[in-house]
Design a protein around this motif. Structure first.
Motif, PDB file in Angstrom:
ATOM      1  N   HIS A 218      13.250   2.049   2.050  1.00  0.00           N
ATOM      2  CA  HIS A 218      13.282   3.404   1.502  1.00  0.00           C
ATOM      3  C   HIS A 218      13.206   3.432  -0.020  1.00  0.00           C
ATOM      4  O   HIS A 218      13.388   4.478  -0.629  1.00  0.00           O
ATOM      5  N   SER A 219      12.963   2.297  -0.613  1.00  0.00           N
ATOM      6  CA  SER A 219      12.842   2.224  -2.066  1.00  0.00           C
ATOM      7  C   SER A 219      11.379   2.316  -2.486  1.00  0.00           C
ATOM      8  O   SER A 219      10.472   2.346  -1.644  1.00  0.00           O
ATOM      9  N   ARG A 220      11.160   2.359  -3.779  1.00  0.00           N
ATOM     10  CA  ARG A 220       9.787   2.362  -4.289  1.00  0.00           C
ATOM     11  C   ARG A 220       9.063   1.072  -3.908  1.00  0.00           C
ATOM     12  O   ARG A 220       7.859   1.087  -3.631  1.00  0.00           O
ATOM     13  N   TYR A 221       9.815  -0.040  -3.886  1.00  0.00           N
ATOM     14  CA  TYR A 221       9.200  -1.294  -3.467  1.00  0.00           C
ATOM     15  C   TYR A 221       8.691  -1.207  -2.026  1.00  0.00           C
ATOM     16  O   TYR A 221       7.621  -1.721  -1.702  1.00  0.00           O
ATOM     17  N   GLY A 222       9.477  -0.562  -1.146  1.00  0.00           N
ATOM     18  CA  GLY A 222       9.034  -0.407   0.236  1.00  0.00           C
ATOM     19  C   GLY A 222       7.741   0.377   0.343  1.00  0.00           C
ATOM     20  O   GLY A 222       6.874   0.064   1.173  1.00  0.00           O
ATOM     21  N   GLU A 223       7.592   1.413  -0.483  1.00  0.00           N
ATOM     22  CA  GLU A 223       6.342   2.176  -0.484  1.00  0.00           C
ATOM     23  C   GLU A 223       5.180   1.313  -0.959  1.00  0.00           C
ATOM     24  O   GLU A 223       4.074   1.382  -0.407  1.00  0.00           O
ATOM     25  N   LEU A 224       5.416   0.495  -1.973  1.00  0.00           N
ATOM     26  CA  LEU A 224       4.365  -0.403  -2.446  1.00  0.00           C
ATOM     27  C   LEU A 224       3.991  -1.434  -1.387  1.00  0.00           C
ATOM     28  O   LEU A 224       2.814  -1.787  -1.234  1.00  0.00           O
ATOM     29  N   LEU A 225       4.992  -1.911  -0.649  1.00  0.00           N
ATOM     30  CA  LEU A 225       4.727  -2.911   0.383  1.00  0.00           C
ATOM     31  C   LEU A 225       3.834  -2.330   1.481  1.00  0.00           C
ATOM     32  O   LEU A 225       2.894  -2.987   1.950  1.00  0.00           O
ATOM     33  N   VAL A 226       4.114  -1.096   1.898  1.00  0.00           N
ATOM     34  CA  VAL A 226       3.274  -0.449   2.893  1.00  0.00           C
ATOM     35  C   VAL A 226       1.875  -0.202   2.334  1.00  0.00           C
ATOM     36  O   VAL A 226       0.867  -0.352   3.035  1.00  0.00           O
ATOM     37  N   ALA A 227       1.797   0.172   1.065  1.00  0.00           N
ATOM     38  CA  ALA A 227       0.494   0.398   0.442  1.00  0.00           C
ATOM     39  C   ALA A 227      -0.320  -0.892   0.398  1.00  0.00           C
ATOM     40  O   ALA A 227      -1.540  -0.878   0.630  1.00  0.00           O
ATOM     41  N   VAL A 228       0.318  -2.006   0.110  1.00  0.00           N
ATOM     42  CA  VAL A 228      -0.378  -3.296   0.104  1.00  0.00           C
ATOM     43  C   VAL A 228      -0.877  -3.638   1.504  1.00  0.00           C
ATOM     44  O   VAL A 228      -1.986  -4.162   1.677  1.00  0.00           O
TER      45      VAL A 228
END
Length: 382
Positions: A218-228
């Protein structure tokens, strides 16, 4: 009018805390009360698998990295703990080497065993060494943009290589591995109370791991991981390095696997190359896939469910339980790609589409004349 469930779902943090409270009650109160010592020890073993699965869910489900070699990091943590327990038993018995070395004719303690005689060094090694190895492997793999099937094959080859290497090392137990641990940091493992303590440690660790994974998702890193996972080139175009994002998820998954392996050793009482090779690594993936790799609790529940089914089926059908496990995996992957965690959303969508009421439209009176459009010419004529 909103229902109580809708109001509850409107506050995700409260829902998450409620779920953790329910899980804590089930693990710390209900399970010890209803399960025998043998079944409780089995559940503790399954919780170790669930810890590994939580990390795989982050790396594979969110990051798209099919990690078929988690047995490597699981084995590193397990063998470090086993070496420390063996050294502690040898010190307690005033022996210079562990008993299995005496039986094998090894009279001098190998140099790489000596650091793990210290409990702090062993704990640091369990926490740091799997993460460091994963960081080095991830840097070499992801910086070269190795992904997909090639990454899966490479990670699986590492697990196979480690198992083969340990099989030929008599100084680490060889094919039979390390076993016959008498104590766990001073607590006798033959005492049922201490074994229950191990279950509580595994349960608490699992809750902490799930909480950490949820925070990352649920963090910004998690959003980046899904985007990758979905659009790696777009993420690179936006100025982020996808390799660094993947390395973090890979290191976190290895960190969790090392902790799970360290807990597995005293709970089960043995660690051998058969527990960390290709087959166990694939078993981790099967549990995650069946449970639902893209969800938070899917990998955890899937790993526990598959491990329980394996134990139950092997008791009832000793020669055919592997085929039943394979059929279950094929059915889930083929017909329920989201895993068992996606069954309810799928059914809910079907029910909503079937019983949804048509949108209400205002009735049109055919006999009623349409209003006259007033134009400039009509205004002037009037």
């Amino acid at each position: 009018m909103t229902t109580l469930g809708q109001r509850w779902r409107a506050y995700p943090s409260i829902t998450a805390w409620g779920g953790f409270v329910v899980a804590a009650v089930l693990l710390f109160a209900v399970a010890p009360a209803v399960l025998s010592d043998f079944r409780l020890n089995l559940l503790a073993k399954f919780l170790c698998f669930a810890i590994v699965a939580a990390g795989i869910g982050l790396a594979w489900g969110r990051g798209g990295m099919l990690t078929l070699g988690q047995g490597v990091f699981f084995g590193i943590g397990a063998y470090i703990m086993a070496m420390h327990l063996q050294m502690a038993d040898a010190t307690r018995l005033h022996n210079e080497v562990p008993e299995f070395m005496e039986i094998a004719g090894i009279r001098e303690l190998p140099s790489f065993w000596r650091p793990f005689a210290s409990a702090p060094v062993a704990l640091i090694g369990i926490l740091v060494l799997p993460a460091l190895i994963a960081a080095a492997l991830g840097y070499g793999v992801f910086k070269r943009r190795v992904k997909g099937t090639y990454f899966a094959i490479l990670s699986q080859a590492l697990a196979a290589a480690l198992a083969i290497l340990l099989t030929g090392q008599q100084k680490i137990g060889g094919f039979t591995g390390l076993s016959d641990f008498r104590a766990f940091f001073g607590f006798k493992l033959s005492d049922p109370v201490n074994r229950q303590m191990l279950f509580f440690i595994a349960a608490g660790t699992l809750l902490l791991v799930v909480a950490a994974v949820r925070q990352l998702m649920h963090s910004r890193y998690g959003e980046l991981l899904v985007a990758v996972r979905d659009q790696e080139e777009r993420v690179r175009f936006l100025g982020y390095d996808p390799a660094n994002i993947k390395i973090v998820a890979y290191v976190v998954a290895a960190f969790f696997a090392g902790i799970a392996g360290a807990l597995f050793t005293p709970i089960v009482g043995i660690i051998s190359p058969a527990d960390i090779g290709v087959v166990p690594s694939i078993a981790f993936i099967i549990g995650v896939a069946i449970g639902g790799r893209t969800t938070l609790l899917g990998p955890v529940l899937g790993a526990i469910g598959v491990a329980w089914a394996q134990t139950a089926l092997s008791e009832e059908f000793p020669s055919s339980w592997t085929y039943l496990q394979g059929v279950l995996f094929i059915v889930v992957v083929g017909f329920i790609p989201a895993g068992l965690a996606g069954v309810w959303p799928m059914l809910k969508g079907l029910l909503d589409s079937k019983f949804r009421k048509p949108a209400a439209h205002s009735p049109v009176m055919v006999d009623e004349p349409l209003p006259e459009v007033v134009t400039e010419e009509k205004v002037e004529s009037r």
